[in-house]
Design an enzyme around this catalytic site. Structure first.
Site, PDB file in Angstrom:
ATOM      1  N   TYR A  77       0.826  -1.218   0.000  1.00 54.25           N
ATOM      2  CA  TYR A  77       0.000   0.000   0.000  1.00 54.25           C
ATOM      3  C   TYR A  77       0.861   1.269   0.000  1.00 54.25           C
ATOM      4  O   TYR A  77       0.524   2.261  -0.656  1.00 54.25           O
ATOM      5  CB  TYR A  77      -0.966  -0.005   1.202  1.00 54.25           C
ATOM      6  CG  TYR A  77      -2.220  -0.776   0.899  1.00 54.25           C
ATOM      7  CD1 TYR A  77      -2.394  -2.085   1.360  1.00 54.25           C
ATOM      8  CD2 TYR A  77      -3.219  -0.217   0.097  1.00 54.25           C
ATOM      9  CE1 TYR A  77      -3.546  -2.812   1.037  1.00 54.25           C
ATOM     10  CE2 TYR A  77      -4.366  -0.928  -0.227  1.00 54.25           C
ATOM     11  CZ  TYR A  77      -4.522  -2.236   0.240  1.00 54.25           C
ATOM     12  OH  TYR A  77      -5.639  -2.938  -0.098  1.00 54.25           O
ATOM     13  N   GLN A 112     -14.828   4.940  -6.954  1.00 55.96           N
ATOM     14  CA  GLN A 112     -14.266   3.672  -6.476  1.00 55.96           C
ATOM     15  C   GLN A 112     -12.767   3.822  -6.243  1.00 55.96           C
ATOM     16  O   GLN A 112     -12.145   2.937  -5.678  1.00 55.96           O
ATOM     17  CB  GLN A 112     -14.481   2.570  -7.514  1.00 55.96           C
ATOM     18  CG  GLN A 112     -15.947   2.344  -7.857  1.00 55.96           C
ATOM     19  CD  GLN A 112     -16.064   1.414  -9.036  1.00 55.96           C
ATOM     20  OE1 GLN A 112     -15.997   0.192  -8.883  1.00 55.96           O
ATOM     21  NE2 GLN A 112     -16.228   1.971 -10.219  1.00 55.96           N
ATOM     22  N   ASP A 115      -7.160   6.635  -4.954  1.00 52.64           N
ATOM     23  CA  ASP A 115      -5.962   7.446  -5.227  1.00 52.64           C
ATOM     24  C   ASP A 115      -6.057   8.882  -4.710  1.00 52.64           C
ATOM     25  O   ASP A 115      -5.069   9.614  -4.734  1.00 52.64           O
ATOM     26  CB  ASP A 115      -5.658   7.448  -6.748  1.00 52.64           C
ATOM     27  CG  ASP A 115      -6.845   7.955  -7.584  1.00 52.64           C
ATOM     28  OD1 ASP A 115      -7.059   7.425  -8.692  1.00 52.64           O
ATOM     29  OD2 ASP A 115      -7.566   8.874  -7.130  1.00 52.64           O
ATOM     30  N   HIS A 132     -14.463   3.174  -1.699  1.00 52.24           N
ATOM     31  CA  HIS A 132     -13.480   2.116  -1.419  1.00 52.24           C
ATOM     32  C   HIS A 132     -12.341   2.618  -0.546  1.00 52.24           C
ATOM     33  O   HIS A 132     -11.341   1.932  -0.363  1.00 52.24           O
ATOM     34  CB  HIS A 132     -12.915   1.546  -2.737  1.00 52.24           C
ATOM     35  CG  HIS A 132     -13.945   0.766  -3.497  1.00 52.24           C
ATOM     36  ND1 HIS A 132     -13.790   0.445  -4.821  1.00 52.24           N
ATOM     37  CD2 HIS A 132     -15.159   0.268  -3.137  1.00 52.24           C
ATOM     38  CE1 HIS A 132     -14.850  -0.247  -5.241  1.00 52.24           C
ATOM     39  NE2 HIS A 132     -15.701  -0.352  -4.236  1.00 52.24           N
ATOM     40  N   GLY A 215     -15.129   5.519 -16.745  1.00 54.35           N
ATOM     41  CA  GLY A 215     -13.896   4.750 -16.557  1.00 54.35           C
ATOM     42  C   GLY A 215     -13.981   3.646 -15.534  1.00 54.35           C
ATOM     43  O   GLY A 215     -13.105   3.513 -14.666  1.00 54.35           O
ATOM     44  N   THR A 216     -15.033   2.824 -15.654  1.00 52.72           N
ATOM     45  CA  THR A 216     -15.104   1.694 -14.740  1.00 52.72           C
ATOM     46  C   THR A 216     -15.662   0.479 -15.465  1.00 52.72           C
ATOM     47  O   THR A 216     -16.528   0.600 -16.321  1.00 52.72           O
ATOM     48  CB  THR A 216     -15.957   2.016 -13.487  1.00 52.72           C
ATOM     49  OG1 THR A 216     -16.122   0.831 -12.705  1.00 52.72           O
ATOM     50  CG2 THR A 216     -17.327   2.552 -13.848  1.00 52.72           C
ATOM     51  N   SER A 217     -15.123  -0.695 -15.103  1.00 58.90           N
ATOM     52  CA  SER A 217     -15.545  -1.909 -15.821  1.00 58.90           C
ATOM     53  C   SER A 217     -16.824  -2.479 -15.213  1.00 58.90           C
ATOM     54  O   SER A 217     -17.463  -3.351 -15.774  1.00 58.90           O
ATOM     55  CB  SER A 217     -14.439  -2.970 -15.721  1.00 58.90           C
ATOM     56  OG  SER A 217     -14.205  -3.256 -14.351  1.00 58.90           O
ATOM     57  N   ASN A 241     -16.295   5.731 -21.557  1.00 61.43           N
ATOM     58  CA  ASN A 241     -15.284   4.712 -21.281  1.00 61.43           C
ATOM     59  C   ASN A 241     -14.383   4.497 -22.499  1.00 61.43           C
ATOM     60  O   ASN A 241     -14.841   4.613 -23.631  1.00 61.43           O
ATOM     61  CB  ASN A 241     -15.957   3.384 -20.900  1.00 61.43           C
ATOM     62  CG  ASN A 241     -15.090   2.564 -19.946  1.00 61.43           C
ATOM     63  OD1 ASN A 241     -14.826   2.980 -18.813  1.00 61.43           O
ATOM     64  ND2 ASN A 241     -14.625   1.424 -20.421  1.00 61.43           N
ATOM     65  N   GLU A 244     -15.403  -0.690 -24.880  1.00 57.67           N
ATOM     66  CA  GLU A 244     -16.861  -0.908 -24.890  1.00 57.67           C
ATOM     67  C   GLU A 244     -17.251  -2.214 -24.200  1.00 57.67           C
ATOM     68  O   GLU A 244     -18.400  -2.447 -23.891  1.00 57.67           O
ATOM     69  CB  GLU A 244     -17.341  -0.924 -26.353  1.00 57.67           C
ATOM     70  CG  GLU A 244     -18.852  -0.890 -26.505  1.00 57.67           C
ATOM     71  CD  GLU A 244     -19.284  -0.234 -27.814  1.00 57.67           C
ATOM     72  OE1 GLU A 244     -18.412   0.146 -28.628  1.00 57.67           O
ATOM     73  OE2 GLU A 244     -20.505  -0.080 -27.997  1.00 57.67           O
TER      74      GLU A 244
HETATM   75  N1  APR Z   1     -10.527   6.897 -20.196  1.00 61.32           N
HETATM   76  C1  APR Z   1     -11.710   6.253 -19.979  1.00 61.32           C
HETATM   77  N2  APR Z   1     -11.789   4.954 -19.573  1.00 61.32           N
HETATM   78  C2  APR Z   1     -10.623   4.305 -19.391  1.00 61.32           C
HETATM   79  C3  APR Z   1      -9.360   4.902 -19.599  1.00 61.32           C
HETATM   80  C4  APR Z   1      -9.343   6.258 -20.014  1.00 61.32           C
HETATM   81  N3  APR Z   1      -8.188   6.913 -20.240  1.00 61.32           N
HETATM   82  N4  APR Z   1      -8.391   3.969 -19.330  1.00 61.32           N
HETATM   83  C5  APR Z   1      -9.026   2.847 -18.960  1.00 61.32           C
HETATM   84  N5  APR Z   1     -10.365   3.029 -19.011  1.00 61.32           N
HETATM   85  C6  APR Z   1     -11.431   2.084 -18.675  1.00 61.32           C
HETATM   86  C7  APR Z   1     -11.112   0.642 -19.005  1.00 61.32           C
HETATM   87  O1  APR Z   1     -11.558   0.345 -20.312  1.00 61.32           O
HETATM   88  C8  APR Z   1     -11.932  -0.115 -17.959  1.00 61.32           C
HETATM   89  O2  APR Z   1     -13.235  -0.404 -18.473  1.00 61.32           O
HETATM   90  O3  APR Z   1     -11.590   2.127 -17.277  1.00 61.32           O
HETATM   91  C9  APR Z   1     -12.070   0.878 -16.812  1.00 61.32           C
HETATM   92  C10 APR Z   1     -11.247   0.489 -15.593  1.00 61.32           C
HETATM   93  O4  APR Z   1     -11.765  -0.712 -15.117  1.00 61.32           O
HETATM   94  P1  APR Z   1     -11.029  -1.434 -13.887  1.00 61.32           P
HETATM   95  O5  APR Z   1      -9.562  -1.460 -14.108  1.00 61.32           O
HETATM   96  O6  APR Z   1     -11.779  -2.694 -13.622  1.00 61.32           O
HETATM   97  O7  APR Z   1     -11.245  -0.411 -12.670  1.00 61.32           O
HETATM   98  P2  APR Z   1     -12.565  -0.210 -11.829  1.00 61.32           P
HETATM   99  O8  APR Z   1     -13.795  -0.483 -12.638  1.00 61.32           O
HETATM  100  O9  APR Z   1     -12.469   1.136 -11.211  1.00 61.32           O
HETATM  101  O10 APR Z   1     -12.393  -1.334 -10.686  1.00 61.32           O
HETATM  102  C11 APR Z   1     -13.398  -1.373  -9.729  1.00 61.32           C
HETATM  103  O11 APR Z   1     -12.366  -3.158  -8.503  1.00 61.32           O
HETATM  104  O12 APR Z   1     -10.106  -3.603  -8.315  1.00 61.32           O
HETATM  105  C12 APR Z   1     -11.259  -3.314  -7.593  1.00 61.32           C
HETATM  106  O13 APR Z   1     -11.714  -1.977  -5.701  1.00 61.32           O
HETATM  107  C13 APR Z   1     -11.033  -2.010  -6.923  1.00 61.32           C
HETATM  108  O14 APR Z   1     -12.067   0.139  -7.199  1.00 61.32           O
HETATM  109  C14 APR Z   1     -11.656  -1.023  -7.887  1.00 61.32           C
HETATM  110  C15 APR Z   1     -12.844  -1.817  -8.407  1.00 61.32           C
END
Ligand code: APR
Length: 285
Positions: A77, A112, A115, A132, A215-217, A241, A244
């Site tokens: 960490y 989420q 940082d 988180h 920006g989240t999966s 995002n 897709e």
């Molecule tokens: N602009 C927009 N989207 C982006 C970019 C960008 N520059 N770069 C990456 N992405 C997208 C990716 O395509 C992906 O769909 O951001 C998403 C990131 O997904 P993850 O890496 O899974 O992150 P996240 O969804 O925030 O994870 C959720 O899971 O790991 C645990 O607790 C942790 O908070 C985290 C949670």
């Protein structure tokens, strides 16, 4: 002035959302910080080696790993804290601060990300739900007081990969001889209101006029519940995002008032917030 021209369908949904009287909610994930240079720790760089063993983030980010090897988990960490502290907020984070200056407490950011970049960009803590946790903070849960406190600034922010915690640092991370823990929600722990704004996130989403997901999966529980609250009420649901192939993109494609826009957050978020500032401030309810 943003060079990005938003498609008509997206502009229509933003107008619809702005016309409502409820909160405007931005739900953000690791993708909004990618252009600040913060890796999502899911690729090769995500492995952490202890002895001869490689650990994945989901193995280390657990209370059981912390009980078994507290100083190795702290080392991971503190390394990530250094990576985040050396990163700067990008135009997407700053665009949300501008939007808050226009919409005030009508705007809520549910993130989420641990940082801390939304806060460092200037977003108001009370309007930024860090569901988180935050890598800059730690807790002493056994003391009975679970309030997060900042990790002492004396702790090295240039923590090189694999460096162990020194005795002096262990002392700084302890209170009355008990080692504290990072203020991050671990995979084997649960959301709550006091530390992670669980109920606030759901109640805000239940009244939202507009939900923008950036920006989240979509792999974690609370963000999907937040999206469910908005979709059930047929609230405009916009997903920004880079890729897709995510569950949120799929939800946006299926929703009658959903829209998926592909691209980098650093370009799309400023374009969306600029449009909202230009077309929405006169409608403040
Ligand atoms: N602009 C927009 N989207 C982006 C970019 C960008 N520059 N770069 C990456 N992405 C997208 C990716 O395509 C992906 O769909 O951001 C998403 C990131 O997904 P993850 O890496 O899974 O992150 P996240 O969804 O925030 O994870 C959720 O899971 O790991 C645990 O607790 C942790 O908070 C985290 C949670």
């Amino acid at each position: 002035m943003s060079e990005v021209t938003l498609p008509g369908e997206l502009r229509r949904l933003l107008d619809l959302g702005l016309g409502g009287s409820g909160p405007i909610v931005f739900l953000t994930g690791a993708g909004i910080s990618a252009e600040s240079g913060i890796p999502t720790f899911r690729g090769e760089e995500g492995y952490w080696t202890v002895g001869s063993r490689h650990y994945r983030p989901e193995e280390l980010a657990t209370s059981s790993a912390f009980r078994a090897m507290p100083e190795e988990v702290w080392s991971w960490y503190l390394y990530r804290r250094g990576v985040c502290r050396r990163a700067d907020p990008n135009p997407a984070h700053r665009a949300l601060v501008d939007l808050e200056h226009g919409f005030h407490e009508r705007l809520v950011v549910i993130t989420q990300n641990v940082d801390g970049l939304h806060l460092r960009a200037g977003s108001t803590p009370q309007l930024t739900y860090q569901i988180h946790g935050n890598l800059d903070f730690m807790r002493f849960d056994d003391s009975g007081d679970r309030t997060p406190t900042e990790i002492p600034p004396e702790i090295d922010q240039d923590w090189e990969r694999g460096r162990r915690v020194r005795a002096s640092e262990r002392e700084l991370l302890s209170r009355e001889g008990t080692l504290g823990r990072p203020h991050v929600l671990w995979f084997d722990e649960h959301y709550d209101e006091h530390l992670f704004r669980f109920e606030s996130s759901l109640s805000t989403a239940a009244e939202a006029s507009l939900l923008v997901v950036v920006g989240t999966s979509g792999v974690t529980n609370l963000p999907l519940q937040v999206a469910g609250q908005a979709l059930r009420r047929n609230v405009p649901f916009v997903v920004l995002n880079r890729d897709e192939d995510t569950s949120f993109a799929e939800l946006a494609h299926r929703a009658p008032r959903g829209h998926f826009e592909r691209g980098p957050a650093g370009e799309l978020v400023p374009a969306v917030t600029e449009y909202m500032m230009t077309h929405g401030l006169d409608r403040l309810a």
